[in-house]
Design a protein around this motif. Structure first.
Motif, mmCIF file in Angstrom:
data_model
loop_
_atom_site.group_PDB
_atom_site.id
_atom_site.type_symbol
_atom_site.label_atom_id
_atom_site.label_comp_id
_atom_site.label_asym_id
_atom_site.label_seq_id
_atom_site.Cartn_x
_atom_site.Cartn_y
_atom_site.Cartn_z
ATOM 1 N N SER A 109 69.889 45.030 68.868
ATOM 2 C CA SER A 109 70.436 45.749 69.446
ATOM 3 C C SER A 109 72.037 45.675 69.555
ATOM 4 O O SER A 109 73.111 46.138 69.256
ATOM 5 N N GLU A 188 66.226 53.600 63.908
ATOM 6 C CA GLU A 188 67.283 53.911 63.175
ATOM 7 C C GLU A 188 67.199 52.079 63.367
ATOM 8 O O GLU A 188 68.268 51.860 64.084
ATOM 9 N N THR A 191 71.183 51.181 63.152
ATOM 10 C CA THR A 191 72.187 51.948 64.371
ATOM 11 C C THR A 191 71.933 51.430 65.853
ATOM 12 O O THR A 191 72.536 51.570 66.945
ATOM 13 N N GLN A 193 69.273 53.142 67.054
ATOM 14 C CA GLN A 193 69.021 54.338 68.038
ATOM 15 C C GLN A 193 67.338 54.021 67.477
ATOM 16 O O GLN A 193 66.449 53.606 66.720
ATOM 17 N N ARG A 195 63.975 57.248 68.808
ATOM 18 C CA ARG A 195 63.319 58.324 68.444
ATOM 19 C C ARG A 195 61.915 57.985 68.741
ATOM 20 O O ARG A 195 61.553 58.092 68.175
#
Length: 394
Positions: A109, A188, A191, A193, A195
């Motif tokens: 992160s 991802e 990034t 991210q 999902r």
């Protein structure tokens, strides 16, 4: 010059030089001494000639100094033996993947990767307890996958396994996928991210086919559209699916399954006119008599027209040895076997993918090897790396 003195000088000129050590410095000293002695011999001959003595024939010049033999490190010639074995002692020439197992120094992160080389989930070899999933970036930094903590996978009977699978990392090192009960998680990595894709079932298998994500439970394989979340089934076993070459055709899928004489290579093709499935028995004619594949395990990996997959094999009179087979994806002909012997834990040596013309595979206990089937060259990548690995294509 008196005859007695002349005799001593000629004897000295003909003496053999035997240096105490054949090192470069010793040979240089010997050559200098030879030159002085030859000069003395020439002077003596001149005296004899001038005084009417008998012409002497000098002995031939010494042969050139021998060179120090070197240990051969040359790569074996192409078309190496179809059945190969690792060396007793492995060489570790250094590799970017050698950073696997280094301490975690960042979080995903806080520091997303440009590209991941590998995912690694350590497992204590004594207790079987797994640690958190780690991400090795192409910058050499090991990161903690802190944006999500996937749960263990499980089947309908309650058997559990760690969430990281050999097919979790996408070929370009930008995405990571984790099968979970009733969902698939995609991260991802560039990034950080996350999902979640709902999908019913005790999902255990995950692998990338180009941009497609294939997910499976015990007996069904789904193809997931990551843009819409829609899925459709593929008529191939999730246990037998071969991870396709990322540079290959995206409408073909291969599978390897069966036992002994019933081992089969299956090709499934989807086109505008529908789908087609063809089965071809494994062809062992290129191997020496007495060598065969009993059963495949782990994930198969395709590169061009070659497939590499771990297997239990027969070599000569030894049945049930650990090994790796390389076969032609078009014909099913087994072209190479890597014989790893029987003195190993069962299922020790899973193939993790290709690195150019080399196969990367686990090496019990805890190691990672690079094997070039065309030449027989085998080198170590990293030692004592206990746990699950997923590698990007390189």
């Amino acid at each position: 010059m008196r005859e007695e003195e002349l005799g001593r000088l000629l004897t000295l000129a003909a003496d053999e030089i035997r240096p105490e050590r054949p090192a470069a410095e010793g040979w240089e000293q010997a050559r200098r001494l030879r030159r002085h002695r030859r000069a003395g011999a020439a002077a003596a001959v001149a005296v004899v000639l001038l005084t009417g003595g008998t012409v002497l024939t000098l002995r031939p010049a010494d042969p050139p100094a021998p060179t120090t033999p070197t240990t051969s490190t040359a790569t074996p010639a192409p078309n190496a033996s179809p059945v190969q074995r690792p060396p007793t002692e492995l060489n570790y020439p250094g590799d970017p993947l050698g950073r696997l197992g280094d301490p975690v120094t960042a979080s995903l992160s806080g520091r997303p990767v440009r590209q991941a080389l590998a995912l690694y989930q350590p497992i204590d070899p004594e207790t079987g307890v797994e640690g958190r999933i780690q991400v090795l970036g192409d910058d050499g930094v090991v990161r903690d996958l802190d944006v999500v903590t996937p749960a263990r996978t499980r089947d309908a009977s309650g058997n559990e396994a760690v969430p990281l699978k050999s097919g979790s990392l996408s070929p370009d090192g930008r995405l990571a996928a984790f099968a979970q009960t009733d969902e698939v998680i995609v991260v991802e990595l560039t990034t950080a991210q996350v999902r979640h894709y709902p999908l019913k079932g005790y999902l255990e298998h995950v692998l990338w086919a180009g941009d497609r994500l294939l997910v499976g439970d015990d007996d069904t394989t789904y193809e997931l559209d990551r843009q819409t979340g829609a899925t459709r089934t593929v008529p191939l076993s999730p246990w037998e699916l071969v991870t396709p070459d990322p540079a290959g055709r995206d409408d073909d899928l291969l599978a390897l399954g069966g036992l002994r004489d019933g081992v089969t290579l299956t090709r499934w093709t989807r086109s505008a006119d529908g789908t087609d499935r063809g089965d071809r028995p494994l062809d062992l004619r290129a191997l020496p008599t007495g060598n065969s594949v009993n059963e495949f395990y782990g994930r198969g990996w395709q590169r061009g027209d070659e497939i590499a997959r771990a297997a239990w094999i027969t070599t000569g009179i030894m049945d049930g040895a650990e090994g790796v087979a390389v076969l032609d994806a078009r014909t099913g002909v087994v072209t190479r076997l890597l014989d790893l012997g029987r003195d190993r834990s069962k299922g020790c040596c899973e193939v993790l993918g290709w690195d150019g013309d080399a196969v990367l595979l686990r090496h019990d206990p805890g190691g990672l090897l690079r094997w070039r089937p065309a030449t027989g060259e085998i080198t170590g990548v990293v030692r004592d790396l206990y746990g699950k690995l997923s590698l990007a294509a390189r």
